[in-house]
Each structure stands twice: as structure tokens, then as C-alpha cells.
Write a protein that holds these residues in place. Sequence first.
Motif, short mmCIF file in Angstrom:
data_model
loop_
_atom_site.label_atom_id
_atom_site.label_comp_id
_atom_site.label_asym_id
_atom_site.label_seq_id
_atom_site.Cartn_x
_atom_site.Cartn_y
_atom_site.Cartn_z
N ARG A 78 -1.52 6.73 35.95
CA ARG A 78 -1.34 5.61 36.43
C ARG A 78 -2.61 4.74 36.37
N ALA A 79 -2.78 3.88 35.34
CA ALA A 79 -4.00 3.05 35.28
C ALA A 79 -4.42 2.45 36.76
N ALA A 80 -5.81 2.70 36.96
CA ALA A 80 -6.49 2.25 38.19
C ALA A 80 -6.80 0.52 38.06
N SER A 81 -6.82 -0.03 36.98
CA SER A 81 -6.93 -1.40 36.87
C SER A 81 -6.65 -1.82 35.58
N GLY A 82 -6.48 -3.06 35.31
CA GLY A 82 -6.07 -3.63 34.27
C GLY A 82 -6.88 -3.04 32.83
N ALA A 129 1.32 1.45 35.21
CA ALA A 129 0.39 0.82 36.02
C ALA A 129 0.88 0.72 37.35
N THR A 130 0.19 0.71 38.45
CA THR A 130 0.46 0.33 39.72
C THR A 130 -0.23 -0.76 40.22
N GLY A 131 0.59 -1.80 40.81
CA GLY A 131 -0.18 -2.97 41.42
C GLY A 131 0.83 -3.66 42.51
N VAL A 150 4.40 -5.51 48.52
CA VAL A 150 5.09 -4.56 47.90
C VAL A 150 4.35 -3.87 46.76
N THR A 151 4.05 -2.63 46.77
CA THR A 151 3.56 -1.72 45.59
C THR A 151 4.45 -1.50 44.72
N TYR A 152 4.29 -1.57 43.41
CA TYR A 152 5.24 -1.44 42.33
C TYR A 152 4.58 -0.38 41.32
N TRP A 174 1.55 -6.89 31.79
CA TRP A 174 1.90 -7.23 33.01
C TRP A 174 0.60 -7.15 33.99
N GLU A 175 0.61 -8.30 34.92
CA GLU A 175 -0.55 -8.23 35.88
C GLU A 175 -0.10 -8.61 37.22
#
Length: 199
Positions: A46-50, A59-61, A70-72, A184-185
Motif C-alpha cells: 500500500r502506498a503511503a501517499s499519492g 492505495a489507502t485513503g 471511512v478508510t478505503y 484516484w485521490e
Amino acid sequence: MPHLKTAPRLAAPVAVLALALTACGGGDDADATGPASPGVSAAPSRAASGGDLATGESATGKVAEGPGEVTYEVVARKVEVGTEAEAAKAVADAADAEGRVLAVAHVEYTHKGGPALTEGSDVHDGTTVFADGQRGGVLVGGASDDAPGCEDPYDVRSWKQGESHVFCETYLVPADATSVEVHWEERDGEPYVWRYSRR
């Protein structure tokens, strides 16, 4: 640079090329097994940022939803690229689609934390499709939720932690584009980018 392979999309009234995607870039540790398969990922990181992500990397955001934040976990599974003839039939004025094709991004979202949803989600609002670094034109009413493997986000009324859904976005992109990107952001965040080459 890894490239796209084509396969027929059976459900379309006009022949559509279903392009399996492999991400551009990546070093020696990148997946060397070839194009990604929809729904298959071996413990993606999972990437930590963009930033740019590899095939199968998620990615987790966080997204502000009705009942709370909500965390996705988000991952682009594939993009289906159609023909110019299909694009012309999909718009009100065929001239608007001249030199363009439809690109349908299949993106999987997994509810990882936060309250359960009971009235839909806004997570897909952060998804866009680019070609050669330029944002495509969104096709409103593109009926991408009717494509195999795509769900209508407005039909998802109950969404609990641990559950996943695949929503699709349809964009018009130049027919001669050499790359396609799924972005996605989070709101006010930097985009995560899955970048793919076309040959």
C-alpha cells in the motif's frame, strides 16, 4: 515498458478490446509474471501517499461519508478500451467522439475502517482517467455499471468493513494515445496513479 494485451469483450454490442493492464515503471522487484488479472493480487503493498503504483498495488485513503470518515483500500484492476465506432454511438453527436475511444476503468474499493454505510458512497468520485498525461472527457451516462464486473455505486446501500465493490468510470480518450492512467485521490490529496502503456 510493459504493454497492454488485448482480448475480446463479449458483452458489448460493438467489438470492444478488453485490455489487461501492466503498470509502467517499477524496478527489479516489480511483478514479472505479465498482465494483471482482474480480481487477482498477491498481497499488494500500500502506498503511503499519492504517487505512481505498480500493477496490483493498492492505495489507502480516507473519504468523508454520510455516517463518518471511512478508510478505503483502492486498486485499479483493468481498463477496457473500445473502438472509435463504439465511441461515436455512445455520444449524442458523433462529431464529439471523432478520433476518440471509450476507456472504462474498473476500480476495486474495499471498506477497511470506519462506520458501515447505508446510503451509498462517494469513494468513486475521486477516480479519473487520463491518456498521455491529459485528463479524458467523462462520459456522463456511459452505462459502465452495465459492463461485466461493474457495479452501480448508487445501488450499493449497505457496505460494511471488509466488503469490496468494483465501480467503473467511462471516459473518452484520444484513439492514438500511447498510455492510459487511472487516478484516484482523497479530497485535497495528491493522486495515486496506475499508469499503463498501449501498443
